[in-house]
Design a protein around this motif. Structure first.
Motif, PDB file in Angstrom:
ATOM      1  N   GLU A 136      33.357  64.909  37.581  1.00  0.00           N
ATOM      2  CA  GLU A 136      32.444  66.058  37.534  1.00  0.00           C
ATOM      3  C   GLU A 136      31.381  65.949  38.608  1.00  0.00           C
ATOM      4  N   ILE A 137      30.893  67.101  39.044  1.00  0.00           N
ATOM      5  CA  ILE A 137      29.948  67.102  40.157  1.00  0.00           C
ATOM      6  C   ILE A 137      28.682  66.302  39.824  1.00  0.00           C
ATOM      7  N   GLY A 138      28.305  66.303  38.543  1.00  0.00           N
ATOM      8  CA  GLY A 138      27.125  65.553  38.142  1.00  0.00           C
ATOM      9  C   GLY A 138      27.282  64.042  38.246  1.00  0.00           C
ATOM     10  N   PHE A 169      24.463  78.529  41.561  1.00  0.00           N
ATOM     11  CA  PHE A 169      23.201  77.959  42.034  1.00  0.00           C
ATOM     12  C   PHE A 169      23.403  76.452  42.211  1.00  0.00           C
ATOM     13  N   ILE A 170      22.366  75.790  42.712  1.00  0.00           N
ATOM     14  CA  ILE A 170      22.447  74.340  42.901  1.00  0.00           C
ATOM     15  C   ILE A 170      21.592  73.686  41.818  1.00  0.00           C
ATOM     16  N   PRO A 171      22.218  73.169  40.769  1.00  0.00           N
ATOM     17  CA  PRO A 171      21.425  72.591  39.672  1.00  0.00           C
ATOM     18  C   PRO A 171      20.551  71.442  40.193  1.00  0.00           C
ATOM     19  N   PRO A 172      19.227  71.536  39.982  1.00  0.00           N
ATOM     20  CA  PRO A 172      18.331  70.514  40.539  1.00  0.00           C
ATOM     21  C   PRO A 172      18.566  69.121  39.973  1.00  0.00           C
ATOM     22  N   TYR A 174      21.131  67.492  39.748  1.00  0.00           N
ATOM     23  CA  TYR A 174      22.098  66.700  40.505  1.00  0.00           C
ATOM     24  C   TYR A 174      21.424  65.919  41.629  1.00  0.00           C
ATOM     25  N   GLY A 175      20.202  66.296  41.958  1.00  0.00           N
ATOM     26  CA  GLY A 175      19.440  65.508  42.927  1.00  0.00           C
ATOM     27  C   GLY A 175      19.896  65.610  44.366  1.00  0.00           C
ATOM     28  N   PHE A 176      20.540  66.716  44.732  1.00  0.00           N
ATOM     29  CA  PHE A 176      20.954  66.853  46.131  1.00  0.00           C
ATOM     30  C   PHE A 176      19.760  67.212  47.012  1.00  0.00           C
ATOM     31  N   HIS A 177      19.694  66.619  48.189  1.00  0.00           N
ATOM     32  CA  HIS A 177      18.633  66.930  49.146  1.00  0.00           C
ATOM     33  C   HIS A 177      19.188  67.588  50.399  1.00  0.00           C
ATOM     34  N   THR A 178      20.494  67.676  50.470  1.00  0.00           N
ATOM     35  CA  THR A 178      21.160  68.176  51.677  1.00  0.00           C
ATOM     36  C   THR A 178      22.270  69.121  51.249  1.00  0.00           C
ATOM     37  N   VAL A 179      22.512  70.141  52.047  1.00  0.00           N
ATOM     38  CA  VAL A 179      23.669  71.018  51.843  1.00  0.00           C
ATOM     39  C   VAL A 179      24.324  71.268  53.191  1.00  0.00           C
ATOM     40  N   GLU A 180      25.624  71.539  53.149  1.00  0.00           N
ATOM     41  CA  GLU A 180      26.328  71.969  54.353  1.00  0.00           C
ATOM     42  C   GLU A 180      26.470  73.487  54.309  1.00  0.00           C
ATOM     43  N   VAL A 181      26.038  74.124  55.368  1.00  0.00           N
ATOM     44  CA  VAL A 181      26.203  75.571  55.505  1.00  0.00           C
ATOM     45  C   VAL A 181      27.142  75.806  56.686  1.00  0.00           C
ATOM     46  N   GLU A 198      14.001  75.589  52.941  1.00  0.00           N
ATOM     47  CA  GLU A 198      12.763  74.875  52.603  1.00  0.00           C
ATOM     48  C   GLU A 198      13.054  73.657  51.737  1.00  0.00           C
ATOM     49  N   TRP A 199      14.047  73.770  50.885  1.00  0.00           N
ATOM     50  CA  TRP A 199      14.292  72.731  49.877  1.00  0.00           C
ATOM     51  C   TRP A 199      15.320  71.693  50.308  1.00  0.00           C
ATOM     52  N   TYR A 200      16.160  72.056  51.255  1.00  0.00           N
ATOM     53  CA  TYR A 200      17.268  71.156  51.613  1.00  0.00           C
ATOM     54  C   TYR A 200      17.328  70.931  53.120  1.00  0.00           C
ATOM     55  N   THR A 201      17.821  69.751  53.488  1.00  0.00           N
ATOM     56  CA  THR A 201      18.237  69.532  54.871  1.00  0.00           C
ATOM     57  C   THR A 201      19.581  70.237  55.035  1.00  0.00           C
ATOM     58  N   VAL A 202      19.699  71.055  56.047  1.00  0.00           N
ATOM     59  CA  VAL A 202      20.918  71.835  56.246  1.00  0.00           C
ATOM     60  C   VAL A 202      21.757  71.199  57.359  1.00  0.00           C
ATOM     61  N   ILE A 203      22.988  70.906  57.008  1.00  0.00           N
ATOM     62  CA  ILE A 203      23.951  70.323  57.951  1.00  0.00           C
ATOM     63  C   ILE A 203      25.009  71.388  58.252  1.00  0.00           C
ATOM     64  N   THR A 204      25.403  71.494  59.508  1.00  0.00           N
ATOM     65  CA  THR A 204      26.506  72.385  59.858  1.00  0.00           C
ATOM     66  C   THR A 204      27.544  71.599  60.656  1.00  0.00           C
ATOM     67  N   SER A 205      28.724  71.483  60.090  1.00  0.00           N
ATOM     68  CA  SER A 205      29.818  70.771  60.753  1.00  0.00           C
ATOM     69  C   SER A 205      31.004  71.712  60.899  1.00  0.00           C
ATOM     70  N   SER A 206      32.051  71.225  61.548  1.00  0.00           N
ATOM     71  CA  SER A 206      33.136  72.151  61.900  1.00  0.00           C
ATOM     72  C   SER A 206      34.117  72.412  60.762  1.00  0.00           C
ATOM     73  N   ASP A 207      34.347  71.417  59.869  1.00  0.00           N
ATOM     74  CA  ASP A 207      35.467  71.489  58.928  1.00  0.00           C
ATOM     75  C   ASP A 207      36.776  71.684  59.700  1.00  0.00           C
ATOM     76  N   ALA A 208      36.874  70.967  60.816  1.00  0.00           N
ATOM     77  CA  ALA A 208      38.037  71.145  61.703  1.00  0.00           C
ATOM     78  C   ALA A 208      39.322  70.674  61.035  1.00  0.00           C
TER      79      ALA A 208
END
Ligand SMILES: [Zn+2]
Ligand SMILES: [Zn+2]
Length: 236
Positions: A136-138, A169-172, A174-181, A198-208
């Motif tokens: 589970e994600i938790g 939504f992103i349940p708080p 779970y303690g995530f500080h980063t998301v991939e957009v 504002e709340w998360y570090t945003v990462i953008t990768s290729s998913d190549a």
């Protein structure tokens, strides 16, 4: 702090949907050609091409992290990155035991090739890797602490296999500080999404899944050191 150009979400020919040309040396050399500073190999529910990539890259001027794109029980994709190959392979075994016992049909889903550092095929993963693991994600953040890794939700702006599409939504807790957009210009054009920044570090990768999809030198994060610990200090 120094700028580190990265692509932390790349699939190899081990992922059934990954092109068979996504060999460890091809994806490494393409990343070098694009002058990336840091990459991660994140096949679906498996780290079994990480040993070959780490070996092939050991003298290359690029930081290579072993990783996995985990499919949780809720069918949410999570990017998991590890401080060591041992940790990654420990998690690989943990996930493998929690994947349904359904065999890959190569004609439908494609090959799941395991390579050595010379790109020779040393095996095929028999279990279909695109199914959801019974994790589970938790549980994932705790598992990352156990196996020496970090995790964050993948492509939250996609309409499938993402935390926003599946949970809303992103349940708080779970303690995530980063998301991939995946597509930040489109995602953040909607002002309702601006709080994510504002709340998360945003990462953008290729998913190549194909060589030509690997990121250009365009996504940058400032780190003290271009390695797992430098990344963990920013993303955790
Ligand atoms: Zn995904
Ligand atoms: Zn992916």
């Amino acid at each position: 702090m120094k700028p580190v150009f990265y692509d932390l979400h790349i699939h190899s020919c081990l992922s059934p949907c990954g092109d068979n040309d996504m060999t460890v040396n091809n994806l490494l050399n393409m990343s070098l050609l694009k002058e990336l500073d840091m990459i991660a190999l994140t096949d679906h529910n498996s780290c079994k091409n990480c040993p070959a990539l780490m070996d092939a890259a050991k003298d290359a001027p690029i930081a290579v992290l072993p990783g996995m794109e985990l499919t949780t029980a809720e069918e949410i994709h999570m990017v998991c990155l590890f401080s060591s190959l041992d940790g990654a392979m420990g998690f690989d075994s943990y996930v493998w035991e929690r994947l349904p016992d359904i065999q890959n049909d190569v004609r439908i889903f494609g090959d799941q090739l395991i390579l050595d550092k010379e790109d020779s095929i040393i095996g095929q993963e028999k279990k279909l890797l695109v199914n959801a693991a019974s994790i589970e994600i938790g549980e994932v953040s705790g598992l990352m602490r156990r196996f020496g890794g970090l995790c964050y939700p993948a492509h939250i702006d996609r309409s499938s296999y993402s935390i926003l599409s599946n949970l809303g939504f992103i349940p708080p807790e779970y303690g995530f500080h980063t998301v991939e957009v995946a597509n930040p210009s489109r995602f953040f054009a909607d002002r309702h999404n601006l709080s994510i920044k504002e709340w998360y570090t945003v990462i953008t990768s290729s998913d190549a899944h194909y060589l030509e999809q690997i990121s250009e030198r365009e996504h940058c994060i400032h780190l003290d050191t271009a390695d797992f610990s430098g990344l963990a200090a920013r993303l955790l």
